[in-house]
Scaffold this motif. Structure first.
Motif, PDB file in Angstrom:
ATOM      1  N   MET A   1       0.845  -1.170   0.000  1.00 45.42           N
ATOM      2  CA  MET A   1       0.000   0.000   0.000  1.00 45.42           C
ATOM      3  C   MET A   1       0.894   1.239   0.000  1.00 45.42           C
ATOM      4  SD  MET A   1      -2.830   1.527   2.716  1.00 45.42           S
ATOM      5  CE  MET A   1      -2.252   0.607   4.068  1.00 45.42           C
ATOM      6  N   ASN A   2       0.491   2.240  -0.725  1.00 45.03           N
ATOM      7  CA  ASN A   2       1.208   3.510  -0.801  1.00 45.03           C
ATOM      8  C   ASN A   2       0.297   4.629  -0.319  1.00 45.03           C
ATOM      9  OD1 ASN A   2       3.540   2.404  -2.059  1.00 45.03           O
ATOM     10  ND2 ASN A   2       2.409   2.338  -3.969  1.00 45.03           N
ATOM     11  N   ILE A   3       0.857   5.541   0.461  1.00 44.44           N
ATOM     12  CA  ILE A   3       0.119   6.745   0.841  1.00 44.44           C
ATOM     13  C   ILE A   3       0.997   7.953   0.539  1.00 44.44           C
ATOM     14  CG2 ILE A   3      -1.313   5.622   2.571  1.00 44.44           C
ATOM     15  CD1 ILE A   3       0.445   6.785   4.727  1.00 44.44           C
ATOM     16  N   THR A   4       0.350   9.041   0.162  1.00 46.20           N
ATOM     17  CA  THR A   4       1.080  10.253  -0.205  1.00 46.20           C
ATOM     18  C   THR A   4       0.521  11.443   0.567  1.00 46.20           C
ATOM     19  OG1 THR A   4       1.464   9.394  -2.424  1.00 46.20           O
ATOM     20  CG2 THR A   4       1.732  11.761  -2.114  1.00 46.20           C
ATOM     21  N   TYR A   5       1.394  12.092   1.308  1.00 49.46           N
ATOM     22  CA  TYR A   5       1.058  13.349   1.960  1.00 49.46           C
ATOM     23  C   TYR A   5       1.395  14.465   0.972  1.00 49.46           C
ATOM     24  CZ  TYR A   5       1.031  10.736   6.360  1.00 49.46           C
ATOM     25  OH  TYR A   5       0.768   9.839   7.352  1.00 49.46           O
ATOM     26  N   ARG A   6       0.457  15.375   0.744  1.00 47.07           N
ATOM     27  CA  ARG A   6       0.678  16.493  -0.178  1.00 47.07           C
ATOM     28  C   ARG A   6       0.689  17.806   0.605  1.00 47.07           C
ATOM     29  NH1 ARG A   6      -2.029  12.685  -3.052  1.00 47.07           N
ATOM     30  NH2 ARG A   6      -1.168  12.224  -5.086  1.00 47.07           N
ATOM     31  N   ILE A   7       1.643  18.661   0.306  1.00 49.39           N
ATOM     32  CA  ILE A   7       1.726  19.976   0.937  1.00 49.39           C
ATOM     33  C   ILE A   7       0.828  20.921   0.143  1.00 49.39           C
ATOM     34  CG2 ILE A   7       3.256  21.838   1.691  1.00 49.39           C
ATOM     35  CD1 ILE A   7       3.794  19.027   2.947  1.00 49.39           C
ATOM     36  N   VAL A   8      -0.122  21.571   0.847  1.00 47.11           N
ATOM     37  CA  VAL A   8      -1.102  22.435   0.180  1.00 47.11           C
ATOM     38  C   VAL A   8      -1.342  23.698   1.007  1.00 47.11           C
ATOM     39  CG1 VAL A   8      -2.293  20.500  -0.941  1.00 47.11           C
ATOM     40  CG2 VAL A   8      -3.050  21.269   1.315  1.00 47.11           C
ATOM     41  N   GLN A   9      -1.812  24.745   0.331  1.00 46.64           N
ATOM     42  CA  GLN A   9      -2.272  25.930   1.053  1.00 46.64           C
ATOM     43  C   GLN A   9      -3.626  25.609   1.660  1.00 46.64           C
ATOM     44  OE1 GLN A   9      -1.961  29.002  -2.014  1.00 46.64           O
ATOM     45  NE2 GLN A   9      -0.229  29.839  -0.870  1.00 46.64           N
ATOM     46  N   HIS A  10      -3.815  26.028   2.924  1.00 48.47           N
ATOM     47  CA  HIS A  10      -5.058  25.673   3.622  1.00 48.47           C
ATOM     48  C   HIS A  10      -5.312  26.656   4.757  1.00 48.47           C
ATOM     49  CE1 HIS A  10      -8.229  23.041   5.025  1.00 48.47           C
ATOM     50  NE2 HIS A  10      -7.686  23.007   6.226  1.00 48.47           N
ATOM     51  N   ASP A  11      -6.521  27.181   4.828  1.00 47.92           N
ATOM     52  CA  ASP A  11      -6.957  28.077   5.905  1.00 47.92           C
ATOM     53  C   ASP A  11      -5.974  29.215   6.190  1.00 47.92           C
ATOM     54  OD1 ASP A  11      -9.386  26.865   6.351  1.00 47.92           O
ATOM     55  OD2 ASP A  11      -8.708  25.669   8.052  1.00 47.92           O
ATOM     56  N   GLY A  12      -5.482  29.844   5.137  1.00 45.37           N
ATOM     57  CA  GLY A  12      -4.595  30.990   5.306  1.00 45.37           C
ATOM     58  C   GLY A  12      -3.157  30.635   5.635  1.00 45.37           C
ATOM     59  N   GLY A  13      -2.801  29.386   5.538  1.00 46.33           N
ATOM     60  CA  GLY A  13      -1.424  28.952   5.806  1.00 46.33           C
ATOM     61  C   GLY A  13      -1.117  27.731   4.961  1.00 46.33           C
ATOM     62  N   TRP A  14      -0.379  26.810   5.533  1.00 41.57           N
ATOM     63  CA  TRP A  14       0.020  25.594   4.833  1.00 41.57           C
ATOM     64  C   TRP A  14      -0.343  24.382   5.669  1.00 41.57           C
ATOM     65  CZ3 TRP A  14       1.969  25.799  -0.037  1.00 41.57           C
ATOM     66  CH2 TRP A  14       2.365  27.056  -0.490  1.00 41.57           C
ATOM     67  N   GLN A  17      -1.979  17.193   3.305  1.00 45.34           N
ATOM     68  CA  GLN A  17      -3.256  16.553   3.013  1.00 45.34           C
ATOM     69  C   GLN A  17      -3.015  15.082   2.712  1.00 45.34           C
ATOM     70  OE1 GLN A  17      -5.176  18.209  -0.445  1.00 45.34           O
ATOM     71  NE2 GLN A  17      -7.066  17.085  -0.087  1.00 45.34           N
ATOM     72  N   LEU A  18      -3.891  14.248   3.249  1.00 48.20           N
ATOM     73  CA  LEU A  18      -3.901  12.817   2.951  1.00 48.20           C
ATOM     74  C   LEU A  18      -5.333  12.461   2.606  1.00 48.20           C
ATOM     75  CD1 LEU A  18      -2.458  10.082   2.828  1.00 48.20           C
ATOM     76  CD2 LEU A  18      -3.006   9.790   5.242  1.00 48.20           C
ATOM     77  N   GLY A  19      -5.567  12.163   1.341  1.00 52.94           N
ATOM     78  CA  GLY A  19      -6.944  11.919   0.900  1.00 52.94           C
ATOM     79  C   GLY A  19      -7.751  13.191   1.054  1.00 52.94           C
ATOM     80  N   ASP A  20      -8.881  13.098   1.767  1.00 50.27           N
ATOM     81  CA  ASP A  20      -9.732  14.262   2.002  1.00 50.27           C
ATOM     82  C   ASP A  20      -9.462  14.933   3.347  1.00 50.27           C
ATOM     83  OD1 ASP A  20     -11.039  13.863  -0.418  1.00 50.27           O
ATOM     84  OD2 ASP A  20     -12.564  12.573   0.475  1.00 50.27           O
ATOM     85  N   SER A  21      -8.434  14.484   4.060  1.00 50.51           N
ATOM     86  CA  SER A  21      -8.136  15.014   5.394  1.00 50.51           C
ATOM     87  C   SER A  21      -6.935  15.948   5.361  1.00 50.51           C
ATOM     88  CB  SER A  21      -7.839  13.868   6.358  1.00 50.51           C
ATOM     89  OG  SER A  21      -8.955  13.030   6.493  1.00 50.51           O
TER      90      SER A  21
END
Length: 78
Positions: A1-14, A17-21
């Protein structure tokens, strides 16, 4: 199984994200990246085998054996 954490802009900062969380919001990209990298390292650490219970999308409770050595390949995508 592979999981990927993505760095995203969110709520005025950074955040990462993993899936929808989303993680908590960090004030900088570097702080979010460091936290995501730590989370990815922790995913790779083996644990003990145990029985787990969870509710699936249809509301049915599932009981299954979780092999503590079966860890995902976790990566961070910047």
């Amino acid at each position: 199984m592979n999981i990927t954490y993505r760095i995203v802009q969110h709520d005025g900062g950074w955040a990462y994200q993993l899936g929808d969380s989303y993680s908590e919001t960090f004030p900088s990209h570097a702080a979010a990246l460091a936290s995501a990298s730590a989370a990815a390292r922790e995913q790779r650490v083996p644990d003990r085998t145990s029985w787990i219970e969870y509710e699936d999308a249809s509301g049915q409770w599932i009981t299954e054996r979780a092999d503590g050595r079966d860890r995902p390949d976790a990566v961070v995508e910047d």
